[in-house]
Motif scaffolding. Structure first.
Motif, mmCIF file in Angstrom:
data_model
loop_
_atom_site.group_PDB
_atom_site.id
_atom_site.type_symbol
_atom_site.label_atom_id
_atom_site.label_comp_id
_atom_site.label_asym_id
_atom_site.label_seq_id
_atom_site.Cartn_x
_atom_site.Cartn_y
_atom_site.Cartn_z
ATOM 1 N N GLN A 21 -1.986 -3.105 10.057
ATOM 2 C CA GLN A 21 -1.409 -4.185 10.995
ATOM 3 C C GLN A 21 -1.898 -5.194 10.474
ATOM 4 O O GLN A 21 -1.276 -6.291 10.483
ATOM 5 C CB GLN A 21 -1.779 -3.737 12.387
ATOM 6 N N LEU A 22 -3.341 -5.528 10.421
ATOM 7 C CA LEU A 22 -3.751 -6.748 9.968
ATOM 8 C C LEU A 22 -3.224 -7.184 8.751
ATOM 9 O O LEU A 22 -2.840 -8.419 8.654
ATOM 10 C CB LEU A 22 -5.421 -6.523 10.061
ATOM 11 N N ALA A 23 -3.061 -6.350 7.666
ATOM 12 C CA ALA A 23 -2.466 -6.697 6.462
ATOM 13 C C ALA A 23 -1.234 -7.175 6.598
ATOM 14 O O ALA A 23 -0.645 -7.920 6.101
ATOM 15 C CB ALA A 23 -2.609 -5.355 5.452
ATOM 16 N N ALA A 24 -0.417 -6.469 7.415
ATOM 17 C CA ALA A 24 0.910 -6.674 7.505
ATOM 18 C C ALA A 24 1.297 -8.059 8.221
ATOM 19 O O ALA A 24 2.133 -8.610 7.735
ATOM 20 C CB ALA A 24 1.757 -5.653 8.335
ATOM 21 N N ASP A 25 0.337 -8.207 9.123
ATOM 22 C CA ASP A 25 0.534 -9.558 9.833
ATOM 23 C C ASP A 25 0.333 -10.755 8.964
ATOM 24 O O ASP A 25 0.860 -11.796 8.891
ATOM 25 C CB ASP A 25 -0.638 -9.671 11.110
ATOM 26 N N PHE A 26 -1.002 -10.500 8.125
ATOM 27 C CA PHE A 26 -1.331 -11.735 7.172
ATOM 28 C C PHE A 26 -0.015 -11.732 6.264
ATOM 29 O O PHE A 26 0.401 -12.800 5.989
ATOM 30 C CB PHE A 26 -2.507 -11.389 6.323
ATOM 31 N N LEU A 27 0.306 -10.660 5.779
ATOM 32 C CA LEU A 27 1.579 -10.866 4.729
ATOM 33 C C LEU A 27 2.679 -11.338 5.178
ATOM 34 O O LEU A 27 3.534 -12.290 4.632
ATOM 35 C CB LEU A 27 1.685 -9.527 3.932
ATOM 36 N N GLN A 28 3.150 -11.180 6.340
ATOM 37 C CA GLN A 28 4.339 -11.817 6.847
ATOM 38 C C GLN A 28 4.122 -13.262 7.397
ATOM 39 O O GLN A 28 5.213 -14.044 7.250
ATOM 40 C CB GLN A 28 4.709 -10.857 8.263
ATOM 41 N N GLU A 65 -1.147 -1.243 -0.853
ATOM 42 C CA GLU A 65 -1.994 0.139 -0.255
ATOM 43 C C GLU A 65 -3.242 -0.682 0.341
ATOM 44 O O GLU A 65 -3.877 -1.447 -0.299
ATOM 45 C CB GLU A 65 -2.554 0.766 -1.661
ATOM 46 N N VAL A 66 -3.365 -0.508 1.581
ATOM 47 C CA VAL A 66 -4.231 -1.235 2.433
ATOM 48 C C VAL A 66 -5.808 -0.148 2.431
ATOM 49 O O VAL A 66 -5.600 1.094 2.586
ATOM 50 C CB VAL A 66 -4.077 -1.377 3.582
ATOM 51 N N ARG A 67 -6.837 -0.764 2.157
ATOM 52 C CA ARG A 67 -8.044 -0.142 1.817
ATOM 53 C C ARG A 67 -9.394 -1.007 2.680
ATOM 54 O O ARG A 67 -9.251 -2.083 2.706
ATOM 55 C CB ARG A 67 -8.520 -0.033 0.452
ATOM 56 N N LYS A 68 -9.967 -0.108 3.362
ATOM 57 C CA LYS A 68 -11.278 -0.897 4.187
ATOM 58 C C LYS A 68 -12.436 -0.181 3.519
ATOM 59 O O LYS A 68 -12.566 1.177 3.694
ATOM 60 C CB LYS A 68 -10.952 -0.620 5.472
ATOM 61 N N ARG A 69 -13.228 -0.739 3.012
ATOM 62 C CA ARG A 69 -14.621 0.054 2.621
ATOM 63 C C ARG A 69 -15.839 -0.315 3.160
ATOM 64 O O ARG A 69 -15.811 -1.676 3.235
ATOM 65 C CB ARG A 69 -14.748 0.170 0.951
#
Length: 86
Positions: A21-28, A65-69
């Motif tokens: 969701q964070l990635a989608a919000d940022f990209l939008q 592709e969203v990744r958190k490491r």
């Protein structure tokens, strides 16, 4: 099936969904439009986000592709992706 479908999702999946969701919000916010989330193709796999960027000359289809490491001992997100030949 329980009344609340979220009960079927593990805490790790919920956390991953939060980062998606964070990635989608940022990209939008950057002007891209979300087309699909968790798009799946049998025997191929799943793509977290599919977006489109409308440009002046052409449109660009974006697959994310969203990744958190964790930083210590696991490498970066790119190190978690493997290539498979079908």
């Amino acid at each position: 099936m329980p009344a609340n479908p979220e009960l079927l999702i593990s805490p790790k999946q919920r956390q991953g969904g939060g980062y998606e969701q964070l990635a989608a919000d940022f990209l939008q916010q950057q002007g891209l439009r979300l087309i699909a989330r968790n798009w799946q193709q049998p025997k191929v796999g799943e793509i977290d986000l599919v977006l489109i960027e409308h440009g002046r000359s052409w449109n660009v289809l974006v697959f994310a592709e969203v990744r958190k490491r964790k930083l210590l001992g696991y490498g970066d997100a790119l190190a978690s992706i493997t290539v498979t030949n079908h």
